[in-house]
Motif scaffolding. Sequence first.
Motif, PDB file in Angstrom:
ATOM      1  N   ASP A   1      -6.318  40.362  -2.689  1.00  0.00           N
ATOM      2  CA  ASP A   1      -5.719  40.271  -4.022  1.00  0.00           C
ATOM      3  C   ASP A   1      -6.493  39.345  -4.975  1.00  0.00           C
ATOM      4  O   ASP A   1      -6.212  39.306  -6.165  1.00  0.00           O
ATOM      5  N   ASP A   2      -7.496  38.623  -4.436  1.00  0.00           N
ATOM      6  CA  ASP A   2      -8.331  37.776  -5.306  1.00  0.00           C
ATOM      7  C   ASP A   2      -9.298  38.631  -6.127  1.00  0.00           C
ATOM      8  O   ASP A   2      -9.934  38.118  -7.050  1.00  0.00           O
ATOM      9  N   PHE A   3      -9.445  39.892  -5.733  1.00  0.00           N
ATOM     10  CA  PHE A   3     -10.490  40.730  -6.321  1.00  0.00           C
ATOM     11  C   PHE A   3      -9.869  41.918  -7.036  1.00  0.00           C
ATOM     12  O   PHE A   3      -8.975  42.575  -6.503  1.00  0.00           O
ATOM     13  N   SER A   4     -10.363  42.164  -8.223  1.00  0.00           N
ATOM     14  CA  SER A   4      -9.850  43.287  -9.012  1.00  0.00           C
ATOM     15  C   SER A   4     -10.914  44.383  -9.021  1.00  0.00           C
ATOM     16  O   SER A   4     -12.064  44.134  -9.393  1.00  0.00           O
ATOM     17  N   PHE A   5     -10.552  45.558  -8.554  1.00  0.00           N
ATOM     18  CA  PHE A   5     -11.538  46.647  -8.510  1.00  0.00           C
ATOM     19  C   PHE A   5     -10.839  47.998  -8.658  1.00  0.00           C
ATOM     20  O   PHE A   5      -9.652  48.136  -8.390  1.00  0.00           O
ATOM     21  N   SER A   6     -11.620  48.968  -9.086  1.00  0.00           N
ATOM     22  CA  SER A   6     -11.100  50.329  -9.278  1.00  0.00           C
ATOM     23  C   SER A   6     -11.208  51.124  -7.981  1.00  0.00           C
ATOM     24  O   SER A   6     -11.956  50.752  -7.076  1.00  0.00           O
TER      25      SER A   6
END
Length: 179
Positions: free
Chosen positions: A39-44
């Motif tokens: 959840d620390d990382f935002s990705f598509s």
Amino acid sequence: MKALIINCSPVRTGATATIAGIIDSEISTRYETESVSIDDFSFSFCKGCRSCHSTARCVMEDGSTELMSKIDLADIIICVSPSYWADIPGQFKAFIDRCTPWCNTHEPHATVRSGKKGYAVALRTGPNMPECERLIGSIEHFYGHLEIECCGHLGLTSIEYKEDVSPRAQEIRDFCSSI
Ligand SMILES: Cc1cc2nc3c(=O)[nH]c(=O)nc-3n(C[C@H](O)[C@H](O)[C@H](O)COP(=O)(O)O)c2cc1C
């Protein structure tokens, strides 16, 4: 040697995070540890365009690249995943899909530094181990295609909340002695 511990749950403070924390403190005497959450990382999501099959690069640049850089820097990777509907959580699966540029089934493909060791930890609320083994299979499949050596795994059943973890702490510490 660097060890990266990944909480593969979207819950930052739940049972998975608690297990990841025990592993971190247990192995931190022997390794330089870093703990992250998916959840620390935002990705598509992967678009399935297959551009990476001919370029070894993704057409998108986002948080998945950042997490893969951390995997590349680490010597030891430990993925800790809860069962969501009898498999890894969607957020973690979405990350694995985005790792297709690194998948060794097509040429060219990107590579991570060689010699890495991978460990898989799965937990679930239900009592039977085969469901944990299914998650472990998903994680080890991921490691295999990145040519990360699968060196050990642990399945933990009957865990729902973080309060359920402390009675299992010794089991987790025993597993850590093999890392
Ligand atoms: C959306 C969702 C689906 C779940 N599906 C399963 C399941 O199929 N089998 C199971 O044993 N536990 C299932 N669980 C329970 C989790 O595996 C368990 O509560 C775990 O400790 C959650 O850890 P977390 O809070 O760190 O994410 C599910 C939990 C959630 C939130």
